[in-house]
Design a protein around this motif. Structure first.
Motif, short mmCIF file in Angstrom:
data_model
loop_
_atom_site.label_atom_id
_atom_site.label_comp_id
_atom_site.label_asym_id
_atom_site.label_seq_id
_atom_site.Cartn_x
_atom_site.Cartn_y
_atom_site.Cartn_z
N PRO A 1 0.97 -1.26 -0.13
CA PRO A 1 -0.19 0.02 -0.01
C PRO A 1 0.92 1.15 0.15
N ARG A 2 1.54 1.51 -1.14
CA ARG A 2 2.51 2.59 -1.26
C ARG A 2 2.63 2.82 -2.63
N PRO A 3 3.07 4.19 -3.24
CA PRO A 3 2.91 4.54 -4.48
C PRO A 3 3.85 3.46 -5.46
N TYR A 4 3.29 3.20 -6.53
CA TYR A 4 4.02 1.97 -7.15
C TYR A 4 3.72 2.19 -8.77
N GLY A 5 4.91 1.77 -9.34
CA GLY A 5 4.73 1.88 -10.98
C GLY A 5 5.55 0.75 -11.44
N ILE A 6 5.61 0.62 -12.73
CA ILE A 6 6.40 -0.28 -13.42
C ILE A 6 7.37 0.49 -14.54
N LEU A 7 8.68 -0.01 -14.33
CA LEU A 7 9.50 0.37 -15.30
C LEU A 7 9.73 -0.31 -16.46
N THR A 8 9.70 0.44 -17.79
CA THR A 8 9.88 -0.46 -18.97
C THR A 8 11.02 0.14 -19.68
N VAL A 9 11.97 -0.51 -20.17
CA VAL A 9 13.20 -0.07 -20.80
C VAL A 9 13.48 -0.51 -22.20
N ASP A 10 14.21 0.18 -23.04
CA ASP A 10 15.02 -0.34 -24.13
C ASP A 10 16.38 -0.76 -23.50
N ARG A 11 16.69 -1.82 -23.53
CA ARG A 11 17.92 -2.29 -22.70
C ARG A 11 19.06 -1.82 -23.38
N GLU A 12 19.21 -1.71 -24.64
CA GLU A 12 20.35 -1.35 -25.52
C GLU A 12 20.66 0.34 -25.15
N LYS A 13 19.36 0.82 -25.02
CA LYS A 13 19.78 2.37 -25.11
C LYS A 13 19.73 3.03 -23.90
N THR A 14 19.74 1.92 -22.83
CA THR A 14 19.76 2.30 -21.37
C THR A 14 21.05 1.71 -20.54
N VAL A 15 21.68 1.22 -21.36
CA VAL A 15 23.16 0.39 -20.46
C VAL A 15 23.55 1.29 -19.60
N GLY A 16 24.05 1.18 -18.57
CA GLY A 16 24.53 1.98 -17.72
C GLY A 16 24.17 2.93 -16.78
N LEU A 17 22.64 2.86 -17.00
CA LEU A 17 21.70 3.65 -16.49
C LEU A 17 20.61 2.94 -15.72
N LEU A 18 19.92 2.11 -16.50
CA LEU A 18 19.13 1.23 -15.69
C LEU A 18 19.36 -0.28 -16.10
N ASP A 19 18.88 -1.14 -15.08
CA ASP A 19 19.06 -2.52 -15.52
C ASP A 19 18.00 -3.26 -14.79
N PRO A 20 16.93 -3.41 -15.17
CA PRO A 20 15.75 -3.88 -14.54
C PRO A 20 15.74 -5.16 -14.66
N GLN A 21 15.26 -5.99 -13.69
CA GLN A 21 14.93 -7.34 -13.88
C GLN A 21 14.08 -7.94 -14.94
N ASP A 22 13.21 -6.94 -15.07
CA ASP A 22 12.29 -7.26 -16.44
C ASP A 22 12.13 -6.00 -17.40
N ARG A 23 12.43 -6.24 -18.51
CA ARG A 23 12.44 -4.98 -19.28
C ARG A 23 10.98 -4.39 -19.60
N PHE A 24 10.11 -5.05 -19.40
CA PHE A 24 8.70 -4.80 -19.56
C PHE A 24 7.79 -4.52 -18.55
N PHE A 25 8.13 -5.19 -17.33
CA PHE A 25 7.23 -5.09 -16.25
C PHE A 25 8.17 -5.07 -14.91
N CYS A 26 8.85 -4.13 -14.79
CA CYS A 26 9.80 -4.17 -13.70
C CYS A 26 9.11 -3.35 -12.53
N PRO A 27 8.69 -4.07 -11.38
CA PRO A 27 8.49 -3.42 -10.08
C PRO A 27 8.93 -2.14 -9.60
N THR A 28 8.49 -1.17 -9.26
CA THR A 28 9.36 -0.01 -8.98
C THR A 28 8.31 0.71 -7.62
N LEU A 29 9.23 1.14 -6.60
CA LEU A 29 8.74 1.87 -5.70
C LEU A 29 8.99 3.24 -5.90
#
Ligand SMILES: C[S@@+](CC[C@H](N)C(=O)[O-])C[C@H]1O[C@@H](n2cnc3c(N)ncnc32)[C@H](O)[C@@H]1O
Length: 412
Positions: free
Chosen positions: A293-321
């Protein structure tokens, strides 16, 4: 739709049998009636012109329509998911079925399973999809299936009540018609989006509410028409990194989140490990993090274009607080050939707190919920006062219903 000569000979039967064998071997088909349906129905007759037999009989989606933005608005769903949905509906010969979202192929499978004494009605909002479905059904030998062009939100009362309502489009809510048109012991199979995560729920009525007997991660094209309810997309680095919000009450400062990515991030690792092929662990941990019960979102990334910045477990549906100006997402680190460990990576002024919270939540999941039967998911009419829950409970309020995700026995 024209069929090339090589498709009309016996080759499709062979490729089709390979698909059926694969679905049985992987456990998606267990019921003989469903195996017989997949063996009988020519899937390629419902695919767009030019689709190869390999593509038509791959265990994957075939896109049949795209919107002006290029995104799929209609497809033949993946065979594993169609098999799962039909099996979970437990249809008997003579059953009455309503399908929301057409294409023709799934309706033909349903027609095979319920037999000559059964009834299949399929409703689609897109006139072109309806026309194609009608053509395909007649050519494949299922002229008895009724294909209706309408907004499926209202169901199709004329042929109800139904032993099963099978929804083949992603929805954020359960419109009353789908419940009202169910027979007393009927089953509602529905890809319901909860906090951005879609689960195919097998729902049955229990008094004034519905209870999910099963839940499986899945993906479908989104509902159009009256029930259209798109998620909010916050571009963090253009389209290369997008934060998806499915809760209208969650407020974020979009500029602050984007600016946060310009400063160094914060990383923390947990002691919780996982095997990469343990799909049910990922499904469970996603829903667990989404249930807080807290603010929540899902991170979705283009892996190749975000190397070194973001490395989510799931590139489409990554849980995010989240907080207003900070976020922390689930990440993974390789330990050895088989083992990976979960961690958290965040940006923004509150990132240190968020990554620590995420790691704590991973530990609780590992100790109390991992390998369990998962949360109890129930769907209640909007405005119902739910009894106090003994476990952790998240409520997802929508226009018609409130979905409760309850992790029983959860100890804080
Ligand atoms: C994944 S496709 C259906 C697949 C199909 N059941 C099959 O045979 O594999 C989803 C369909 O839902 C339809 N759809 C979207 N919103 C709808 C609505 N409100 N009512 C009825 N159909 C809708 C789309 O036009 C699309 O054809």
């Amino acid at each position: 739709m024209s069929v090339s000569p090589d498709v009309q000979d016996h080759v499709p039967e062979r490729v089709r049998q390979q698909l059926v064998d694969q679905l049985i071997a992987r456990g998606w088909i267990k019921q003989p009636a469903v195996a017989a349906a997949f063996t009988a129905v020519p899937r390629h007759l419902f695919a767009p012109d030019g689709t190869s037999l390999e593509a038509a009989y791959a265990n994957d989606t075939v896109v049949t329509r795209r919107g002006p933005d290029g995104k799929a608005t209609s497809s033949i769903s993946a065979p594993w998911l169609q098999a799962y949905m039909i099996e979970t509906a437990r249809l008997k010969p003579g059953a009455r079925v309503l399908e929301i979202g057409s294409g023709g192929y799934n309706a033909a499978l349903l027609a095979e399973v319920v037999g000559a004494a059964g009834t299949v009605v399929t409703v689609d909002i897109d006139a072109q999809v309806v026309a194609n479905a009608r053509t395909g059904l007649v050519r494949a030998g299922y002229p008895q299936v009724k294909v209706i062009c309408a907004d499926g939100e209202h169901g199709y009362a004329d042929a109800g009540p139904y032993d099963a309502v099978i929804v083949t489009v992603e929805t954020s809510d359960v419109p009353p018609a789908w419940i009202q048109q169910l027979a007393p012991d009927g089953v509602l199979v529905i890809p319901l989006r909860m906090r951005g995560h879609t689960r195919c729920l097998t729902l049955q009525t229990d008094g004034d509410h519905l209870v999910a007997a099963a839940a499986l991660q899945c993906g479908f094209v989104s509902m159009q028409g009256h029930g259209r309810d798109p998620v909010r997309r916050v571009p963090l680095r253009g389209d290369d990194a997008v934060l998806v919000l499915d809760d209208p009450t969650t407020h974020v400062d979009e500029d602050a989140l984007r600016a946060a990515l310009d400063k160094p991030g914060v990383q923390q690792w947990s002691t919780v490990t996982v095997a990469l092929d343990d799909g049910s662990a990922f499904e469970s941990v996603h829903l667990w993090l989404a249930s807080q019960p807290r603010p929540y979102g899902i991170l979705t990334v283009d892996r190749e274009k975000t190397v070194g910045l973001l490395d989510p477990q799931d590139r489409f549906f990554c849980p995010t607080l989240l907080t207003d100006d900070s976020f922390a997402y689930l990440t993974l680190q390789k330990q050895d050939a088989e083992t990976w460990r979960f961690g958290a990576h965040g940006y923004g002024p509150a990132a240190g707190t968020l990554v620590a919270d995420l790691v704590d939540l991973l530990t609780v999941w590992d100790e109390q919920h991992r390998g369990g039967s998962g949360p109890l998911i129930t769907v209640h009419p909007a405005g119902t006062r739910l009894p106090e829950s003994s476990g952790l409970q998240l409520l997802v309020p929508r226009r018609y219903t409130t979905t409760a995700i309850t992790w029983p026995g959860h100890k804080l």
